[in-house]
Enzyme design. Sequence first.
Site, mmCIF file in Angstrom:
data_model
loop_
_atom_site.group_PDB
_atom_site.id
_atom_site.type_symbol
_atom_site.label_atom_id
_atom_site.label_comp_id
_atom_site.label_asym_id
_atom_site.label_seq_id
_atom_site.Cartn_x
_atom_site.Cartn_y
_atom_site.Cartn_z
ATOM 1 N N LYS A 72 -26.338 43.630 29.171
ATOM 2 C CA LYS A 72 -25.131 43.031 29.835
ATOM 3 C C LYS A 72 -23.812 43.742 29.704
ATOM 4 O O LYS A 72 -22.640 43.438 29.829
ATOM 5 C CB LYS A 72 -25.111 41.483 29.114
ATOM 6 C CG LYS A 72 -26.012 40.845 29.227
ATOM 7 C CD LYS A 72 -26.302 40.317 30.655
ATOM 8 C CE LYS A 72 -27.609 40.549 30.899
ATOM 9 N NZ LYS A 72 -27.990 40.577 32.375
ATOM 10 N N TRP A 77 -25.620 47.983 37.457
ATOM 11 C CA TRP A 77 -24.362 48.705 38.161
ATOM 12 C C TRP A 77 -24.619 50.367 37.949
ATOM 13 O O TRP A 77 -24.902 51.134 38.961
ATOM 14 C CB TRP A 77 -23.079 48.624 37.760
ATOM 15 C CG TRP A 77 -21.851 49.288 38.487
ATOM 16 C CD1 TRP A 77 -21.762 49.294 39.911
ATOM 17 C CD2 TRP A 77 -20.426 49.123 38.215
ATOM 18 N NE1 TRP A 77 -20.685 49.906 40.200
ATOM 19 C CE2 TRP A 77 -19.978 49.640 39.247
ATOM 20 C CE3 TRP A 77 -19.820 48.589 36.925
ATOM 21 C CZ2 TRP A 77 -18.332 49.776 39.391
ATOM 22 C CZ3 TRP A 77 -18.705 48.964 37.082
ATOM 23 C CH2 TRP A 77 -17.708 49.342 38.194
ATOM 24 N N HIS A 134 -32.568 50.188 26.227
ATOM 25 C CA HIS A 134 -31.561 49.581 25.575
ATOM 26 C C HIS A 134 -31.519 49.867 24.084
ATOM 27 O O HIS A 134 -30.735 49.376 23.128
ATOM 28 C CB HIS A 134 -31.886 47.938 25.754
ATOM 29 C CG HIS A 134 -31.533 47.390 26.670
ATOM 30 N ND1 HIS A 134 -30.611 47.617 27.734
ATOM 31 C CD2 HIS A 134 -31.982 46.397 27.756
ATOM 32 C CE1 HIS A 134 -30.232 46.863 29.005
ATOM 33 N NE2 HIS A 134 -31.165 46.031 28.938
ATOM 34 N N SER A 164 -21.273 37.398 29.134
ATOM 35 C CA SER A 164 -22.235 37.533 30.154
ATOM 36 C C SER A 164 -23.494 37.240 29.739
ATOM 37 O O SER A 164 -24.528 36.714 30.574
ATOM 38 C CB SER A 164 -22.197 38.915 30.519
ATOM 39 O OG SER A 164 -23.227 39.502 31.629
ATOM 40 N N GLY A 293 -18.728 40.254 37.528
ATOM 41 C CA GLY A 293 -18.614 41.587 37.694
ATOM 42 C C GLY A 293 -17.361 42.186 37.436
ATOM 43 O O GLY A 293 -16.431 42.719 38.013
HETATM 44 P P1 A3P Z 1 -20.960 39.362 34.318
HETATM 45 O O1 A3P Z 1 -21.883 38.437 33.634
HETATM 46 O O2 A3P Z 1 -19.514 39.533 33.305
HETATM 47 O O3 A3P Z 1 -20.525 39.158 35.820
HETATM 48 P P2 A3P Z 1 -26.244 44.136 32.787
HETATM 49 O O4 A3P Z 1 -26.610 45.147 34.429
HETATM 50 O O5 A3P Z 1 -26.211 45.253 31.839
HETATM 51 O O6 A3P Z 1 -27.454 43.269 32.722
HETATM 52 O O7 A3P Z 1 -24.819 43.659 32.866
HETATM 53 C C1 A3P Z 1 -24.614 42.395 33.857
HETATM 54 C C2 A3P Z 1 -23.118 42.453 34.237
HETATM 55 O O8 A3P Z 1 -22.936 43.454 35.198
HETATM 56 C C3 A3P Z 1 -22.901 41.182 34.749
HETATM 57 O O9 A3P Z 1 -21.678 40.795 34.283
HETATM 58 C C4 A3P Z 1 -22.650 41.540 36.152
HETATM 59 O O10 A3P Z 1 -22.262 40.640 37.069
HETATM 60 C C5 A3P Z 1 -22.385 42.903 36.039
HETATM 61 N N1 A3P Z 1 -22.633 43.730 37.417
HETATM 62 C C6 A3P Z 1 -23.893 43.826 37.944
HETATM 63 N N2 A3P Z 1 -23.812 44.358 39.055
HETATM 64 C C7 A3P Z 1 -22.486 45.107 39.304
HETATM 65 C C8 A3P Z 1 -21.877 46.022 39.925
HETATM 66 N N3 A3P Z 1 -22.665 46.557 41.032
HETATM 67 N N4 A3P Z 1 -20.689 46.142 39.623
HETATM 68 C C9 A3P Z 1 -20.131 45.801 38.605
HETATM 69 N N5 A3P Z 1 -20.631 44.980 37.851
HETATM 70 C C10 A3P Z 1 -21.768 44.663 37.988
#
Ligand code: A3P
Length: 325
Positions: A72, A77, A134, A164, A293
């Site tokens: 998270k 991304w 991770h 998140s 995000g």
């Molecule tokens: P939020 O829940 O705060 O929106 P991970 O990819 O490590 O599982 O993290 C997920 C978090 O990254 C989520 O945060 C998600 O919305 C955000 N996220 C996913 N894709 C993204 C992107 N392309 N750009 C920015 N944030 C992104």
Amino acid sequence: NSHLIEKPTEEHDAVIATFPLQPFIERPFTFTHPFRLYKGVWISELLLRGILEMQQRFKSRPTDIYLASSPKSGTTWLKAMIFATLTRTSYPLSQHPLHTHNPHQCVPHMERKFATGQSQIMEVIPSPRVMSTHMPYSLLSEFITDSDCRIVYVWRDPKDVLVSLWFFVQKIMGGADKVATFDQFYDLFCQGVHSFGPIWNHVLGYWEESKRRPEKVLFLKYEHILQDPVKHAKQLAHFMGCPYTEAEENDGVVEQIVELCSIKTLKDLDVNKGGNRATSDGPISHAHYFRKGKAGDWKSHMTQEMAERLNAIIGEKFKGSGLQI
Ligand code: A3P
């Protein structure tokens, strides 16, 4: 040829059962598998199986690129960014595989693949391989036998990681009433009991290594990338040994990559609205990986007092490291 048959997972399960189990909470706060404490890290029994498998069979290559993160913290991304950057000349960007594949299908999560009998994928990826983990650096370093391997690490304000995570577990388990309360998540998080926690050790391990070997360990922060994605896209390309050419910069390729990997673009793609990722936690919808995000969503879910307490715990751990939340 019995010696060729993969080791039964029960063998690992017997070892795993000897590691300390997470505290008991009536409603789940993990995905589906409970956490065990392994070498000071809370890891789900499933991913522990993968890590123990890796110890027997994983071989790093000098050209490998590992994307490391606490869950998270921006994994999805960065998977998109790294993959798009490395493959930008293989496809016209308008037909790039990210339009039809979720970033998790483009960059395999090592310990999960090893846990679920899909490790051959790692053998057939052409070099340079990009794989995600991770694991904290203390564990990952056991697997990296070649000092040429590169690591990209991304971290994020732990308060937003917690928020998140809470939403993600709800989505997987099917609703807020199916999981522990936010207060319970918070208390456990403050004790370091969460996936690959404690988060402060996770961040500090990569931070220290990035200071020792900046040319091989790139240390990034989610909030900084949000502030200036173009600058970070260039930094990423340079670090991975495929810097943007002047012509590419003039043609706006960096901006196009940033746009392709933005949450706005990815979230609206059919593959990410409808698709599922088959995991042994059951199918996880691709949509679960995209929520807001943004930076600072913790303000909507945490009291000021809770934020200050968590900041103080982490501030204490970060003392003297030069790191700040
Ligand atoms: P939020 O829940 O705060 O929106 P991970 O990819 O490590 O599982 O993290 C997920 C978090 O990254 C989520 O945060 C998600 O919305 C955000 N996220 C996913 N894709 C993204 C992107 N392309 N750009 C920015 N944030 C992104």
